[in-house]
Design a protein around this motif. Sequence first.
Motif, PDB file in Angstrom:
ATOM      1  N   SER A 266       9.171  24.284  44.008  1.00  0.00           N
ATOM      2  CA  SER A 266       7.966  23.498  44.283  1.00  0.00           C
ATOM      3  C   SER A 266       6.765  24.056  43.536  1.00  0.00           C
ATOM      4  CB  SER A 266       7.688  23.444  45.786  1.00  0.00           C
ATOM      5  OG  SER A 266       7.519  24.748  46.285  1.00  0.00           O
ATOM      6  N   SER A 282       1.315  19.306  38.310  1.00  0.00           N
ATOM      7  CA  SER A 282       2.390  19.921  39.121  1.00  0.00           C
ATOM      8  C   SER A 282       3.732  19.316  38.722  1.00  0.00           C
ATOM      9  CB  SER A 282       2.118  19.725  40.612  1.00  0.00           C
ATOM     10  OG  SER A 282       1.932  18.352  40.897  1.00  0.00           O
ATOM     11  N   ILE A 283       3.738  18.022  38.418  1.00  0.00           N
ATOM     12  CA  ILE A 283       5.003  17.374  38.018  1.00  0.00           C
ATOM     13  C   ILE A 283       5.487  17.957  36.691  1.00  0.00           C
ATOM     14  CG2 ILE A 283       6.041  15.193  37.253  1.00  0.00           C
ATOM     15  CD1 ILE A 283       4.340  13.727  39.274  1.00  0.00           C
ATOM     16  N   SER A 361       7.462  13.594  44.124  1.00  0.00           N
ATOM     17  CA  SER A 361       6.056  13.930  43.914  1.00  0.00           C
ATOM     18  C   SER A 361       5.232  12.661  43.765  1.00  0.00           C
ATOM     19  CB  SER A 361       5.891  14.781  42.659  1.00  0.00           C
ATOM     20  OG  SER A 361       4.540  15.185  42.530  1.00  0.00           O
ATOM     21  N   PRO A 369      -1.126  14.650  41.480  1.00  0.00           N
ATOM     22  CA  PRO A 369      -0.408  15.089  42.679  1.00  0.00           C
ATOM     23  C   PRO A 369      -0.679  16.567  42.993  1.00  0.00           C
ATOM     24  CG  PRO A 369       1.084  14.828  40.840  1.00  0.00           C
ATOM     25  CD  PRO A 369      -0.247  14.347  40.358  1.00  0.00           C
ATOM     26  N   TYR A 371       1.254  18.259  44.829  1.00  0.00           N
ATOM     27  CA  TYR A 371       2.515  18.940  45.161  1.00  0.00           C
ATOM     28  C   TYR A 371       3.696  18.217  44.512  1.00  0.00           C
ATOM     29  CZ  TYR A 371       6.241  20.760  48.194  1.00  0.00           C
ATOM     30  OH  TYR A 371       7.373  21.346  48.666  1.00  0.00           O
ATOM     31  N   ALA A 372       4.633  18.986  43.984  1.00  0.00           N
ATOM     32  CA  ALA A 372       5.883  18.407  43.468  1.00  0.00           C
ATOM     33  C   ALA A 372       7.035  19.308  43.901  1.00  0.00           C
ATOM     34  CB  ALA A 372       5.831  18.326  41.938  1.00  0.00           C
ATOM     35  N   GLU A 373       8.151  18.693  44.266  1.00  0.00           N
ATOM     36  CA  GLU A 373       9.312  19.505  44.685  1.00  0.00           C
ATOM     37  C   GLU A 373      10.603  18.922  44.139  1.00  0.00           C
ATOM     38  OE1 GLU A 373       9.347  19.328  49.012  1.00  0.00           O
ATOM     39  OE2 GLU A 373      10.488  17.450  48.961  1.00  0.00           O
TER      40      GLU A 373
END
Length: 514
Positions: A266, A282-283, A361, A369, A371-373
């Motif tokens: 993440s 983040s992506i 995400s 974004p 947050y990305a996971e």
Amino acid sequence: MNVRQSHWPRLNRKSGDPKLAVALYFHQKTFLSRTFTFKVNRELGQWENTSTIYPYLSPEQKEKLLDNFKVAVQIPTVSFSESDQNITALQEFDLLLRRVFPKVFSSSLVRHEVVGNYSHLFTVAGADAGLEPYMLLAHIDVVPANEADGWDAPPFSAQEIDGFIYGRGTIDNKQSVMGILQALEYLLERGYTPRRTFYIGLGHDEEINGEEGAVKIVNLLKSRGVKLLYVLDEGLTIMDGVVDGLNEPAALIGVSEKGQTTVKLSVSTPPGHSSMPPRESSIGILASAVARLEKNRMPNLFGHGPERATFEHLAHKFGWSYRMIMSNLWLFSSLLSSVLEGQPDTNAFVRTTTAVTMFNSGVKINVMPAYAEAFVNFRIHSSQTVQEVLNLIESTVSDKRVKVEFINGFDPLPISSYEDDTFGYQIIKKSVQDIFPQVTVTPGICVANTDSRHYTQLSPDIYRFAPSWYKPGDSARFHGVNERISIQNYEEIVLFYFQLMQNSDVRNLPTLRS
Ligand SMILES: CCCCCCCC/C=C\CCCCCCCC(=O)N[C@@H](Cc1ccccc1)C(=O)O
Ligand SMILES: [Zn+2]
Ligand SMILES: [Zn+2]
């Protein structure tokens, strides 16, 4: 003379295997420095003379077993997630079993118990309580299937096309569920009394870890002090035309299964307006990390696990050019391992595999974004551990902005014995040869996981195999589209279990002829 002739006249279409043992010594740093033995199946000596029921299916039986199988496939026993199963279908499946296998459910020899609400445990009492019991496993649940993904027939229709039955579960794993009980039904109809006690365990949640089914069956058996001579579950198959250079079909008996681990990657970054984006989102950061994991595959470990034995047993069946390669692995091992890593199924045999299975995400097209996971599922080669794989993941990701979290995992399973004097392995091998005389039997490593991994405290000898034919293109049918089995193959599966139950009744394996 092939001594089996006297007991199984029709089954002896194959002449005795040649005796051959060539040991080559190599001096490389890899496994090639160890002895590489070309070990050909040794003909076993005199089999004990048990009274056996000839493996034969009448036209009426063939029609009936096919009807039963089709209805089983038509019941959508789907495990969607750990908290979401089709309970109605599992109940319907229970009723189906009771309806189509009346002898199994009424015989005084068979004790039936429901475990964890929808799993089934059958205890088939043997006449000789002094003999150690064995156990057959299969699972009732299936993974979801969506016709729109490109199925040629609806996935719960059991439609017949060109001699094949199409449907989710036809090879994973209703062919074993129905095949085992159908074989027992026919044996009981024909007055069979087993000598050796055996158990049949049918799990209802294998596709979501087996906690309610297999784990509870194991606990019940443990509480009764049961120890098992061997366990046979789903797993590897009869490979035909899948391995370059191997011109004959080979039944691979899974003597172990790969471990697995899932990690979550993440990345958190400050959110903001998409008109003024930072250099990296983040992506983007996460995508690069995931791409590094895919690009830098885990090492090719061909030869360091039981796959080495697979090729030892099969070496003499390869065409001359491959035989030459295998006879000179000190020179050609990287060539062979690079051939194997060229296809997804054989690649899975030689390394820990990396599968990016989930990526989430973003909330809106003009919001950066926060947050990305991503979730990455690794299937661990026999010669590695979860910890070693985690270390390699950390060093490949190598970006402090990417958080790597361990979700779950287990090490590869112990390797079961496949020696000449190992009861379970040799009985399975003989049963394969009885029904499929054209097939070479060899140990292998199961690339996926099965309910049998929960049984390690009950038996050291656990095998993963169901005699479905596996041909080029079939890998995409497991959990994919157009899962199917030929009608002839399903009949062979019933006969295989029919034969296995009877072969398991011998007290001892024959002593080897020198
Ligand atoms: C030299 C020849 C090499 C050929 C190698 C590979 C051939 C592969 C042939 C057949 C593979 C079939 C595997 C059948 C078993 C499938 C079982 C399954 O799907 N298990 C699930 C269990 C699971 C595990 C963890 C969480 C949820 C479910 C799985 O492994 O994902
Ligand atoms: Zn399965
Ligand atoms: Zn499956």
